[in-house]
Design a protein around this motif. Structure first.
Motif, PDB file in Angstrom:
ATOM      1  N   PHE A 365       4.101   6.047   4.539  1.00  0.00           N
ATOM      2  CA  PHE A 365       4.414   6.763   5.771  1.00  0.00           C
ATOM      3  C   PHE A 365       3.131   6.898   6.594  1.00  0.00           C
ATOM      4  CE2 PHE A 365       7.658   8.367   2.780  1.00  0.00           C
ATOM      5  CZ  PHE A 365       8.800   7.984   3.480  1.00  0.00           C
ATOM      6  N   HIS A 366       3.222   6.518   7.892  1.00  0.00           N
ATOM      7  CA  HIS A 366       2.016   6.499   8.715  1.00  0.00           C
ATOM      8  C   HIS A 366       2.259   6.988  10.142  1.00  0.00           C
ATOM      9  CE1 HIS A 366      -0.022   4.108   5.578  1.00  0.00           C
ATOM     10  NE2 HIS A 366       1.124   3.469   5.475  1.00  0.00           N
ATOM     11  N   ASP A 367       3.399   7.622  10.401  1.00  0.00           N
ATOM     12  CA  ASP A 367       3.696   8.020  11.779  1.00  0.00           C
ATOM     13  C   ASP A 367       2.774   9.129  12.268  1.00  0.00           C
ATOM     14  OD1 ASP A 367       5.572   8.894   9.622  1.00  0.00           O
ATOM     15  OD2 ASP A 367       6.054  10.477  11.041  1.00  0.00           O
ATOM     16  N   ASP A 368       2.241   9.958  11.374  1.00  0.00           N
ATOM     17  CA  ASP A 368       1.277  10.989  11.762  1.00  0.00           C
ATOM     18  C   ASP A 368      -0.134  10.478  11.481  1.00  0.00           C
ATOM     19  OD1 ASP A 368      -0.064  13.269  12.452  1.00  0.00           O
ATOM     20  OD2 ASP A 368       0.360  14.330  10.579  1.00  0.00           O
ATOM     21  N   SER A 369      -0.634   9.633  12.379  1.00  0.00           N
ATOM     22  CA  SER A 369      -1.980   9.076  12.205  1.00  0.00           C
ATOM     23  C   SER A 369      -2.782   9.304  13.467  1.00  0.00           C
ATOM     24  CB  SER A 369      -1.909   7.580  11.869  1.00  0.00           C
ATOM     25  OG  SER A 369      -1.228   6.873  12.885  1.00  0.00           O
ATOM     26  N   ASN A 370      -4.061   8.953  13.433  1.00  0.00           N
ATOM     27  CA  ASN A 370      -4.947   9.262  14.544  1.00  0.00           C
ATOM     28  C   ASN A 370      -4.715   8.332  15.734  1.00  0.00           C
ATOM     29  OD1 ASN A 370      -6.824   6.854  14.266  1.00  0.00           O
ATOM     30  ND2 ASN A 370      -7.061   7.777  12.248  1.00  0.00           N
ATOM     31  N   PHE A 371      -5.363   8.670  16.836  1.00  0.00           N
ATOM     32  CA  PHE A 371      -5.161   7.964  18.102  1.00  0.00           C
ATOM     33  C   PHE A 371      -5.551   6.490  18.003  1.00  0.00           C
ATOM     34  CE2 PHE A 371      -6.791   6.817  22.395  1.00  0.00           C
ATOM     35  CZ  PHE A 371      -5.587   6.885  23.088  1.00  0.00           C
ATOM     36  N   VAL A 372      -6.628   6.198  17.285  1.00  0.00           N
ATOM     37  CA  VAL A 372      -7.095   4.815  17.163  1.00  0.00           C
ATOM     38  C   VAL A 372      -6.035   3.961  16.483  1.00  0.00           C
ATOM     39  CG1 VAL A 372      -8.837   3.319  16.126  1.00  0.00           C
ATOM     40  CG2 VAL A 372      -9.506   5.513  17.117  1.00  0.00           C
ATOM     41  N   PHE A 373      -5.455   4.441  15.383  1.00  0.00           N
ATOM     42  CA  PHE A 373      -4.434   3.678  14.679  1.00  0.00           C
ATOM     43  C   PHE A 373      -3.176   3.504  15.527  1.00  0.00           C
ATOM     44  CE2 PHE A 373      -6.188   4.992  10.262  1.00  0.00           C
ATOM     45  CZ  PHE A 373      -7.136   3.985  10.365  1.00  0.00           C
ATOM     46  N   THR A 374      -2.859   4.493  16.351  1.00  0.00           N
ATOM     47  CA  THR A 374      -1.685   4.388  17.219  1.00  0.00           C
ATOM     48  C   THR A 374      -1.869   3.282  18.256  1.00  0.00           C
ATOM     49  OG1 THR A 374      -1.255   6.755  16.945  1.00  0.00           O
ATOM     50  CG2 THR A 374      -0.186   5.654  18.799  1.00  0.00           C
ATOM     51  N   ILE A 375      -3.063   3.202  18.837  1.00  0.00           N
ATOM     52  CA  ILE A 375      -3.352   2.131  19.799  1.00  0.00           C
ATOM     53  C   ILE A 375      -3.268   0.771  19.120  1.00  0.00           C
ATOM     54  CG2 ILE A 375      -5.157   1.131  21.251  1.00  0.00           C
ATOM     55  CD1 ILE A 375      -6.104   3.927  21.883  1.00  0.00           C
TER      56      ILE A 375
END
Length: 587
Positions: A365-375
């Motif tokens: 599960f990775h939906d709550d990750s930091n801004f860098v990973f989201t980009i």
């Protein structure tokens, strides 16, 4: 080895007692306050951590008064720091890039002075210079040849200690002009520290050749399987040496230790020697969980069963298919692959052969990750159709650049200002995670000959998980392709099948982990709890890589306590009426 403890461990223990550590003090008051005190033993520091509550049979723990704690803490901290320093200096043989430049400048200056000295000698003593020149010309014309290559053959006398007749014997040795990089393997680290080692080559159903490494206790009926995460290898489980590595801690506690290595090396080990790079790297996390781990665990089962029956013939009377207990300790991506393995084996109604799972910051599960990973996720999903024909994997592409990284890592260690800058930059890139990124870059499995890489489809699989917010298998991009693989238009959502997990699971998260946040590990826990799985959840003050690459006695003690729960269950079952009947039948 004596009583399951290496001679090197004994040496380190004696060193910690006898050495004067007054000149070494890197501890702080904050570090001292968090230090746990464990009693001394002839075993390694890691085994003392894992056995924090046990001493010798019948002994009691002496109480430590508060007035004596502070000096003792500082003294122990000094000893541990000195021991780690000695082990590191004894095993790291590299020169960094800056050291190479210093050496090259010194050689250059020496060569210039040599030329100047010879020129002055020629001017001041011309007759002697001409005689030397004529002798050199005559010897050159006489046919004397020298070895121009990078290899020098030499003979010298040697004596091997410990042989019945240690008489000096002459043998040839070959010296190579090396680039002075650290290319040690997991085998080198294990054997240098005095532990036994065995390498087992495993071939998966789709032809990948994997290396299953082992610190063997052939007669042990308890075994542990350690599985690394992304961009890592078995080296991570032994990188802290005898004082803080999970592999050595487990071995010192009597376990047969197996170290798994997933597919994904630059060397591309495969039964098809002519396999192309595109074919080799065409795999996702699916193949880690349904091909790699099943092949290695089945090999463990074959090896352990044959060895136990050979060493303990009375086990032939037991009707159980499995004569040993096997626990798995997994980190990051290894945890996700292990959960996938257990669930798919249960779906296929095949035995998974595991008694317990200890998952350290597991992926999934990775939906709550930091801004860098989201980009990165959004860019990756958009560009994946364009990049897929051209990009197969991510790794350092050439031997030169891998050698350069290996040497720069040494400079990061030698020059704290440079290392601190790199550490800060790496932390920002991964969203503020405070793991020891500089230390990880210095591990010898990132060497000029080989290194672990990441398949393009593994990265895409992680992006799919983050985008969907689900722990699911790889989406092949079309309903027809998914239907062919899964029998449905959508990939399997593994979280919906947690009810198939029939063994205890211990989940561990790091409060400082910014790669896989505690909220994501708790999501595993919530789904498992709702599905009726025997699961526990714990948090420690660790960043993502601290679970394997840092020396934390608290974590080692916790992991070993979870493994011992399986032993206690085995003892209870061995005293059952059925076991007594089998024992009488054997007699």
């Amino acid at each position: 080895m004596e009583n399951g403890v290496s001679s090197f461990n004994q040496l380190i223990h004696e060193l910690s007692v006898d050495s004067d550590t007054s000149s070494v003090d890197y501890s702080s008051a904050e570090e001292d306050s968090d230090l746990n005190i464990y009693p001394a033993s002839p075993s390694s520091q890691s085994s003392r951590a894992s056995g924090a509550t046990t001493f010798t049979k019948g002994s009691k723990v002496p109480a430590i008064s508060e007035s004596h704690q502070s000096p003792n803490l500082r003294s122990i901290k000094k000893v541990l720091t000195l021991r780690d320093h000695i082990v590191h200096r004894a095993t790291d043989r590299r020169r960094g890039v800056i050291e190479d430049l210093h050496l090259a400048i010194e050689i250059f200056i020496e060569a210039i002075f040599d030329v100047v000295h010879k020129a002055a000698h020629f001017i001041l003593s011309p007759l002697e210079a001409f005689r030397n020149l004529s002798r050199w010309i005559s010897s050159h014309n006489g046919g004397t040849r020298e070895n121009d290559g990078s290899v020098l053959e030499a003979s010298f006398t040697t004596a091997t200690l410990g042989e019945n007749d240690p008489a000096p014997t002459e043998r040839n040795a070959t010296f190579h002009q090396s680039l002075n990089t650290d290319a040690r393997t997991c085998q080198d680290v294990i054997t240098e520290l005095g532990y036994p080692y065995e390498a087992i080559h495993v071939i998966t159903a789709d032809g990948y050749v994997l290396l299953l490494e082992r610190i063997p206790r052939r007669d042990a009926r308890k075994a542990v399987y350690l599985q690394h995460g992304i961009m890592d290898s078995s080296m991570g489980w032994v990188s802290n040496g005898v004082v803080g590595s999970p592999a050595f801690a487990a071995f010192d506690q009597g376990y047969d230790v197996f170290l798994g290595n997933l597919r994904g090396l630059v060397s591309r080990e495969h039964v098809d020697k002519n396999i192309s790079s595109r074919q080799y790297w065409r795999y996702s996390i699916n193949e880690h969980g349904t091909e790699d781990i099943p092949a290695m665990i089945e090999k463990i089962h074959q090896v352990k069963t044959s060895e136990l029956k050979l060493s303990q013939p009375e086990l032939e009377l037991e009707t159980d298919d499995q004569l040993y207990n096997l626990c798995a300790v997994c980190h990051s991506l290894g945890g996700a692959a292990m959960l996938m393995y257990v669930i798919t084996r249960r779906v296929e109604e095949k035995p998974h052969r595991l008694s317990r799972l200890v998952l350290l910051s597991p992926a999934g599960f990775h939906d709550d990750s930091n801004f860098v990973f989201t980009i990165v996720e959004h860019l990756f999903l958009v560009l994946a159709p364009i990049l897929s024909p051209f990009v197969t994997s991510f790794y350092i592409p050439t031997r030169f650049f891998r050698m350069l990284l290996n040497k720069l890592a040494r400079d990061f260690h030698n020059y704290p200002a440079v290392g601190g800058l790199v550490q800060t930059l790496m932390s920002y890139v991964v969203g503020g995670d405070s793991s020891n990124w500089v230390g990880v870059l210095g591990l010898p499995h990132y060497n000029m000959n080989d290194m672990p890489g990441v398949s393009f489809h593994v990265a895409l699989h992680l992006a799919q998980m983050k985008h969907s917010g689900k722990f699911k298998m790889f989406d092949y991009g079309s309903a027809s392709a998914n239907m062919e693989v899964y029998g449905s238009s959508q990939p399997l959502d593994l979280g919906e099948y947690y009810w198939l997990i029939d063994i205890p699971v211990n989940l561990v998260a790091g409060r400082k982990d910014k790669v896989i946040r505690p909220s994501m590990v708790r999501k595993h826990y919530k789904l498992m709890k709702e599905s009726g799985v025997n699961v526990s959840y714990n948090e420690f003050e660790y960043a993502h890589l601290d679970f394997t690459f840092s020396h934390h006695e608290e974590l080692l003690a916790y992991v070993m306590s979870r493994l011992r729960l399986v032993e206690n269950t085995q003892k209870l079952s061995s005293s059952s009426p059925r076991a007594e009947r089998l024992k009488k039948k054997g007699q």
